[in-house]
Design an enzyme around this catalytic site. Structure first.
Site, PDB file in Angstrom:
ATOM      1  N   ARG A 293       0.886  -1.168   0.000  1.00 50.02           N
ATOM      2  CA  ARG A 293       0.000   0.000   0.000  1.00 50.02           C
ATOM      3  C   ARG A 293       0.917   1.210   0.000  1.00 50.02           C
ATOM      4  O   ARG A 293       1.816   1.303   0.824  1.00 50.02           O
ATOM      5  CB  ARG A 293      -0.907  -0.015   1.233  1.00 50.02           C
ATOM      6  CG  ARG A 293      -1.860  -1.218   1.214  1.00 50.02           C
ATOM      7  CD  ARG A 293      -2.920  -1.112   2.308  1.00 50.02           C
ATOM      8  NE  ARG A 293      -3.952  -2.124   2.094  1.00 50.02           N
ATOM      9  CZ  ARG A 293      -4.015  -3.277   2.748  1.00 50.02           C
ATOM     10  NH1 ARG A 293      -3.116  -3.588   3.641  1.00 50.02           N
ATOM     11  NH2 ARG A 293      -4.994  -4.133   2.496  1.00 50.02           N
TER      12      ARG A 293
ATOM     13  N   ASP B 176     -12.451 -10.271  -0.408  1.00 52.12           N
ATOM     14  CA  ASP B 176     -13.686  -9.766   0.212  1.00 52.12           C
ATOM     15  C   ASP B 176     -14.908  -9.796  -0.705  1.00 52.12           C
ATOM     16  O   ASP B 176     -16.035  -9.693  -0.226  1.00 52.12           O
ATOM     17  CB  ASP B 176     -13.465  -8.337   0.714  1.00 52.12           C
ATOM     18  CG  ASP B 176     -12.534  -8.296   1.917  1.00 52.12           C
ATOM     19  OD1 ASP B 176     -12.337  -9.347   2.549  1.00 52.12           O
ATOM     20  OD2 ASP B 176     -11.990  -7.219   2.203  1.00 52.12           O
TER      21      ASP B 176
HETATM   22  O1  F6P Z   1      -7.979  -8.423   1.622  1.00 50.36           O
HETATM   23  C1  F6P Z   1      -9.011  -7.753   2.293  1.00 50.36           C
HETATM   24  C2  F6P Z   1      -8.848  -7.927   3.743  1.00 50.36           C
HETATM   25  O2  F6P Z   1      -8.747  -9.284   3.890  1.00 50.36           O
HETATM   26  C3  F6P Z   1      -9.898  -7.416   4.710  1.00 50.36           C
HETATM   27  O3  F6P Z   1     -11.012  -8.225   4.889  1.00 50.36           O
HETATM   28  C4  F6P Z   1      -9.089  -7.227   5.973  1.00 50.36           C
HETATM   29  O4  F6P Z   1      -9.676  -6.388   6.867  1.00 50.36           O
HETATM   30  C5  F6P Z   1      -7.829  -6.691   5.426  1.00 50.36           C
HETATM   31  O5  F6P Z   1      -7.654  -7.307   4.170  1.00 50.36           O
HETATM   32  C6  F6P Z   1      -6.619  -6.821   6.272  1.00 50.36           C
HETATM   33  O6  F6P Z   1      -5.503  -6.548   5.495  1.00 50.36           O
HETATM   34  P1  F6P Z   1      -4.051  -6.133   5.982  1.00 50.36           P
HETATM   35  O7  F6P Z   1      -3.706  -6.997   7.125  1.00 50.36           O
HETATM   36  O8  F6P Z   1      -3.214  -6.383   4.783  1.00 50.36           O
HETATM   37  O9  F6P Z   1      -4.150  -4.709   6.358  1.00 50.36           O
END
Ligand code: F6P
Length: 328
Positions: A76, A132
């Protein structure tokens, strides 16, 4: 104006999902089939800013269709949220003579791609990859089917121990904003209750339903909870609340977490990713842009990126109703 495409770049961004590699393979092989060059971008938009590119051809993606995760890595990027960051990314694109971009990810990925497309009038096509399933304009996103099957497999195992010890289990599944995994894994695993963000049925109803289950002779129960569920309590608080109010129950909590994002993609996800990857390249070659590829009634479709981000992919409430009937 239709731009001539000689070279495309592809990246994966946001939370990874099983089937992203199959989508990369499809994009890169389709590019090879249509005799255009393809660059892979490592670490999503951050790699785009830093020019972290790798030349890819049909052979670069052999034996990855069955692999979970993403060989290009995902990230990200806060820098890409700034105009300065996006300018750096555009300069890299110009320097590397890239004519179009395929982005694989969820709504955050598409938001970045849409802004970039508009700012620089640069061709971008999106492929929905997130467990999701919360993207408008497609019945299914890549990775959802695999994650669902992982969740069901684990809940089945929890059912064994729940039943041996006459316990009530709260099982938290992923879904920060959406209840697709909870709803369908809950029905598939025969859960007694399913709690999702889209439908706050209230804590009293939960207590009543569990009490009714116990009186009807059930000795163990499973409540599937989506992580974004809206009761105002997290899964541990929910479990304590039920234990306090229904002391007859011995309660345990199991949070499935990131295991749902890993593993070999299901055949469904591999096929979906393959179809979407080819379609994305064909759209770009056809001079189209600012679109997401989707699937609707088993047909490939497209939707504007903006619509995919802004509109809501609704859950099928019929499934909640069916689940209620079947857990009597
Ligand atoms: O990929 C989506 C998701 O699985 C969401 O349901 C969850 O809240 C999130 O990713 C958590 O992602 P990360 O741990 O990468 O922040």
């Amino acid at each position: 104006m239709k731009k001539f495409i000689n070279k495309i770049a592809v990246l994966t961004s946001g939370g990874d999902a099983p089937g992203m590699n199959a989508a990369l393979r499809a994009v890169i092989r389709a590019a090879a089939f249509y005799k255009i060059e393809c660059a892979g971008v490592y670490r999503g938009y951050q790699g785009l800013i830093e020019g972290d590119f790798v030349k890819m051809d049909a052979r670069s993606v052999h034996h990855i269709i069955q692999k979970g995760g993403t060989i290009l890595k995902s990230a990200r990027s806060d820098e890409f949220r700034t105009i300065e960051g996006r300018k750096k990314a555009y300069n890299q694109i110009v320097d590397n003579e890239i004519d179009a971009l395929v982005i694989i990810g969820g709504d955050g990925t598409f938001t970045g791609g849409m802004i970039f497309q508009k700012e620089f009038d640069f061709p971008v096509v999106g492929i929905p990859g997130t467990i999701d399933n919360d993207i408008y304009g497609t019945d299914f996103t890549i990775g959802y089917d695999t994650a669902l099957n992982t969740a069901v497999e684990v809940i089945d195992k929890i059912r064994d121990t729940a039943s041996s010890h006459n316990r009530l289990f709260f099982v938290e599944v992923m879904g920060r904003d959406a209840g697709f995994i909870a709803l369908n894994s809950g029905l598939g695993a025969g859960a007694e209750e399913i709690l999702i963000p889209e439908e706050n049925l209230g804590l009293d109803r939960l207590l009543n339903s569990l009490e009714q289950s116990r009186r009807s002779g059930k000795t163990s129960s499973i409540v599937v909870v989506a992580e974004g569920e809206k009761s105002g309590k997290n899964v541990y608080e929910l479990a304590s609340y039920v234990e306090e109010n229904l002391p007859q129950y011995e309660v345990r909590v199991s949070v499935l977490g990131h295991m749902q994002r890993g593993g070999a993609p299901s055949c469904f996800d591999r096929v979906l990713a393959s179809r979407m990857g080819v379609k994305a390249v064909e759209l770009l070659l056809d001079g189209q842009s600012d679109l997401m590829v989707g699937i609707n009634n088993n047909k490939m479709v497209t939707v504007e990126l903006e619509k995919a981000i802004k509109e809501h992919h609704s859950i099928n409430k019929e499934i909640l109703r069916i689940s209620e009937i079947l857990t009597t």
